[in-house]
Write an enzyme that holds these catalytic residues in place. Structure first.
Site, PDB file in Angstrom:
ATOM      1  N   ARG A 107       5.917   3.101  -3.715  1.00  0.00           N
ATOM      2  CA  ARG A 107       5.165   2.129  -3.286  1.00  0.00           C
ATOM      3  C   ARG A 107       4.552   1.083  -4.142  1.00  0.00           C
ATOM      4  NH1 ARG A 107       2.547  -1.177  -1.082  1.00  0.00           N
ATOM      5  NH2 ARG A 107       1.561  -1.398   0.883  1.00  0.00           N
ATOM      6  N   GLU A 115       5.925  -4.789   8.263  1.00  0.00           N
ATOM      7  CA  GLU A 115       6.227  -3.633   8.748  1.00  0.00           C
ATOM      8  C   GLU A 115       7.699  -3.837   9.249  1.00  0.00           C
ATOM      9  OE1 GLU A 115       5.042  -0.996   7.583  1.00  0.00           O
ATOM     10  OE2 GLU A 115       3.137  -1.364   7.130  1.00  0.00           O
ATOM     11  N   ARG A 159       4.011   9.155  -1.773  1.00  0.00           N
ATOM     12  CA  ARG A 159       4.653   8.196  -2.502  1.00  0.00           C
ATOM     13  C   ARG A 159       4.203   7.861  -3.739  1.00  0.00           C
ATOM     14  NH1 ARG A 159       5.031   3.497   2.122  1.00  0.00           N
ATOM     15  NH2 ARG A 159       2.703   3.780   1.754  1.00  0.00           N
TER      16      ARG A 159
END
Length: 298
Positions: A107, A115, A159
């Site tokens: 990330r 999104e 992440r």
């Protein structure tokens, strides 16, 4: 014979330029028995092969031209980590790489793009363009990763939180923001490139680049996406799912810090509440503080 030679040399002086006079006399009138040395040895003619100023432009000196400055999004690759291969682009701000033989989701720190693949969330305006831009920068290539101690090692989804640089040292997050493919995003605390990313966003907004010109409001759904045909299930992070009048989000970050976010804070919309992990909503700041949460620094 030597004297006769000198006499013949003097007779041709009138036919020679002044610049050749010295060479003619030296070549013809050198010491007896040493004519070969005088003709082949070093002399004034060989010394003059280097012209004034030629040393300044010789090898290793350069021509004096000003070197091209790197772009503001670039960092010297030698100061970054080793190259790792990109396995896939998940969306505009998340990729997968192979590091140490293991697949890792990365990330990007400091950027938020619309999104496209978030569960129970419709595809947002300019989300596909942001993903395509990320693909053009890193897909099927190798990148360099860099940590930032202020942001922790991983997020709540496991992440890795990293800056991502292209092989030649360009900061991918900054390139996305500057092109209008995403916005600067501070999760909780300031990070290394925050001021640089915010300046890039300001310039993109001013130029109405990318989503700033295409999307009336950041994050609006694309016409025809799943939300236009069927309502999405209730999302516990949505304020509408919170108890009536209780819209303050109590989040727990990757370091275990309990932080509350007010509805008008910069990080409010991005903050996801997962009750099963101990996160919750509060009806007042006093209640959040009493429960051990602190205010977000944004």
């Amino acid at each position: 014979m030597a004297t006769g030679g000198c006499s013949r040399g003097r007779r041709v002086v009138a036919l020679m330029g002044a610049g050749a006079l010295l060479v003619a006399l030296l070549g013809a009138c050198g010491p007896a028995g040493n004519e070969k040395t005088a003709a082949t040895g070093p002399g004034p003619a060989s010394a003059s092969s280097t012209t004034p100023g030629s040393r300044a432009t010789g090898a290793g000196r350069g021509s004096g031209a000003t070197p091209t400055s790197p772009s503001s999004a670039a960092t010297s690759p030698s100061s970054l980590g080793a190259l790792v291969p990109v396995l896939s682009v998940i969306d505009g701000d998340t990729i997968a790489v192979r590091e140490g033989g293991v697949r890792r989701k990365i990330r990007l720190i400091g950027v938020d793009t619309p999104e496209t693949r978030k569960p129970n969330t419709p595809v947002q305006c300019f989300g596909k363009e942001a993903s395509s831009k990320m693909q053009s920068l890193v897909q099927s290539r190798s990148v360099r990763l860099q940590t930032d101690p202020s942001q922790g090692d991983t997020d709540k989804y496991g992440r890795w939180l990293r800056y991502v640089f292209t092989a030649d040292g360009r900061n991918v997050a900054q390139l996305l923001i500057a092109g209008g493919f995403g916005r600067e995003y501070t999760y909780d605390t300031a990070y290394r490139f925050q001021s640089r990313f915010r300046a890039a966003e300001s310039a993109a907004r001013g130029a109405r680049a990318g989503l700033w010109g295409a999307c009336p409001s950041f994050g609006s759904p694309v016409a025809g996406s799943q939300s236009s045909t069927a309502p999405a299930p209730a999302d516990p992070s949505d304020p509408a799912a919170a108890p009536a009048g209780c819209r303050i989000k109590g989040n727990i970050n990757s370091r275990g810090e309990r932080i509350y976010h007010l509805p008008d804070s910069a990080t409010y919309d991005k903050t996801v509440i997962t009750p099963s992990t101990g996160e919750r909503y509060f009806c007042s700041e006093a209640a959040a503080v009493a429960a051990g949460w602190r205010a977000a620094r944004d």
